[in-house]
Design a protein around this motif. Structure first.
Motif, PDB file in Angstrom:
ATOM      1  N   LYS A  24     -21.758  -1.561 -12.748  1.00  0.00           N
ATOM      2  CA  LYS A  24     -20.866  -2.273 -13.664  1.00  0.00           C
ATOM      3  C   LYS A  24     -19.426  -1.794 -13.494  1.00  0.00           C
ATOM      4  N   SER A  25     -19.270  -0.470 -13.316  1.00  0.00           N
ATOM      5  CA  SER A  25     -17.940   0.102 -13.111  1.00  0.00           C
ATOM      6  C   SER A  25     -17.289  -0.459 -11.851  1.00  0.00           C
ATOM      7  N   LEU A  26     -18.075  -0.577 -10.775  1.00  0.00           N
ATOM      8  CA  LEU A  26     -17.547  -1.129  -9.524  1.00  0.00           C
ATOM      9  C   LEU A  26     -17.169  -2.600  -9.686  1.00  0.00           C
ATOM     10  N   ASN A  27     -18.018  -3.350 -10.400  1.00  0.00           N
ATOM     11  CA  ASN A  27     -17.746  -4.775 -10.596  1.00  0.00           C
ATOM     12  C   ASN A  27     -16.496  -5.005 -11.444  1.00  0.00           C
ATOM     13  N   GLU A  28     -16.226  -4.074 -12.350  1.00  0.00           N
ATOM     14  CA  GLU A  28     -15.061  -4.213 -13.229  1.00  0.00           C
ATOM     15  C   GLU A  28     -13.803  -3.602 -12.636  1.00  0.00           C
ATOM     16  N   ALA A  29     -13.950  -2.902 -11.520  1.00  0.00           N
ATOM     17  CA  ALA A  29     -12.785  -2.253 -10.886  1.00  0.00           C
ATOM     18  C   ALA A  29     -12.012  -3.287 -10.071  1.00  0.00           C
ATOM     19  N   VAL A  30     -11.297  -4.137 -10.783  1.00  0.00           N
ATOM     20  CA  VAL A  30     -10.555  -5.225 -10.143  1.00  0.00           C
ATOM     21  C   VAL A  30      -9.087  -5.143 -10.550  1.00  0.00           C
ATOM     22  N   GLU A  31      -8.215  -5.138  -9.564  1.00  0.00           N
ATOM     23  CA  GLU A  31      -6.782  -5.182  -9.796  1.00  0.00           C
ATOM     24  C   GLU A  31      -6.202  -6.303  -8.936  1.00  0.00           C
ATOM     25  N   LYS A  32      -5.252  -7.026  -9.481  1.00  0.00           N
ATOM     26  CA  LYS A  32      -4.674  -8.158  -8.765  1.00  0.00           C
ATOM     27  C   LYS A  32      -4.014  -7.704  -7.461  1.00  0.00           C
ATOM     28  N   ASN A  33      -4.362  -8.384  -6.372  1.00  0.00           N
ATOM     29  CA  ASN A  33      -3.801  -8.117  -5.037  1.00  0.00           C
ATOM     30  C   ASN A  33      -4.065  -6.686  -4.565  1.00  0.00           C
ATOM     31  N   LYS A  34      -5.160  -6.097  -5.055  1.00  0.00           N
ATOM     32  CA  LYS A  34      -5.515  -4.728  -4.659  1.00  0.00           C
ATOM     33  C   LYS A  34      -6.928  -4.697  -4.087  1.00  0.00           C
ATOM     34  N   TYR A  35      -7.156  -3.727  -3.206  1.00  0.00           N
ATOM     35  CA  TYR A  35      -8.472  -3.526  -2.600  1.00  0.00           C
ATOM     36  C   TYR A  35      -8.965  -2.133  -2.982  1.00  0.00           C
TER      37      TYR A  35
END
Length: 299
Positions: A24-35
């Protein structure tokens, strides 16, 4: 840092729940224009009050995971990926080189007690800080050994290739005796240079690099209190006398990497610490069934 929450069962926390909250932590680790390059689980929080590294078997209604996530701009990943694709190599996973270097350079005790790993390479200086076996700070500086070489080239009015060789053979950040050396410019020409001049060019640049690292790391109050030691690695860390100036600048015990493995070979040197660390990271991904897949090569 990223915090992820989920409800926990009443029978005690199991491996299944830990895997679930990590996914869940990985799925929520989202930042715009970031990898996302790395996600390092730091600790768990039980019912908003108990902090632990080992939640197995403990009972709580709410389980939280705090992770340290490292992102890079999508722009760079896409450029690298397209470059490899032109050669029919499909890259599935990237690693952060500073973390890779720290993997091969630091001991478990150092990571637990609080340590700064400083990898002074050719083009960049990589900084990774550990406390209680967790990564708490990562930074990269576009200032490193090649800047020292350029300074010598300009200061001594010699080509960069000769400046690099001079740095390797005679470079020092410890004040030398008043001694002159002979530098071969080509097969016919030679130049007499005083070692004090070489020292006067090299020492300020190393001071600058280490002082910038200190200021960046110690801007974080928690990091400043926790650090017990400094570990230096990378090709440019081989300069004579760097241990003393690092201890003076950081006021911390310093260790300079001499050997990075148990192998007595040509590559058992600090300039290969990132490469050795990459091997360890790939092994970890292999154990977790997450090994990156490559095509058109044997890795």
């Amino acid at each position: 840092k990223k915090r992820t929450d989920m409800n926990s069962g009443k029978l005690g926390i199991s491996k299944k729940e830990v895997r679930k909250i990590y996914r869940k932590s990985l799925n929520e680790a989202v930042e715009k224009n970031k990898y996302l390059i790395h996600s390092n689980p730091n600790n768990f929080i039980l019912d908003e009050k108990t902090l632990t590294n080992n939640p197995f078997g403990k009972k709580c209604n709410k389980l939280s995971l705090v992770s340290f996530n490292i992102f890079v701009n999508d722009f760079y990943i896409k450029n690298l990926g397209s470059s490899f694709e032109k050669n029919k190599i499909n890259i599935k996973k990237f690693f952060e080189s500073g973390i890779a270097s720290s993997m091969s350079s630091l001991t478990k005790e150092e990571k637990n007690d609080g340590v700064v790993c400083i990898d002074i390479g050719g083009n960049t200086t990589k900084i990774v800080v550990y406390l209680e076996n967790n990564i708490i700070f990562v930074e990269n500086l576009a200032l490193a050994g090649n800047n020292v070489t350029t300074d010598l080239s300009h200061g001594l009015q010699i080509c960069e290739e000769t400046a690099e060789l001079t740095k390797i053979m005679y470079g020092s950040v410890v004040s030398p005796f008043n001694e002159s050396i002979e530098i071969n410019l080509d097969s016919r020409k030679k130049k007499i240079v005083n070692k004090n001049l070489i020292y006067g060019v090299i020492k300020p640049r190393y001071d600058e690099i280490l002082e910038i690292v200190r200021d960046k790391v110690f801007d974080n109050i928690n990091t400043r209190i926790a650090i017990k030691s400094i570990v230096l690695t990378g090709g440019a860390s081989k300069i004579f006398g760097i241990k003393n100036i690092c201890e003076n600048i950081f006021n911390r015990k310093t260790r300079v990497i001499k050997s990075i493995s148990d192998y007595n070979s040509f590559i058992d040197r600090p300039e290969f610490s990132t490469s050795f660390g990459m091997i360890k990271l790939v092994k970890q991904f292999h154990l977790n069934n997450q090994i990156p897949k490559f095509s058109n090569n044997k890795l």
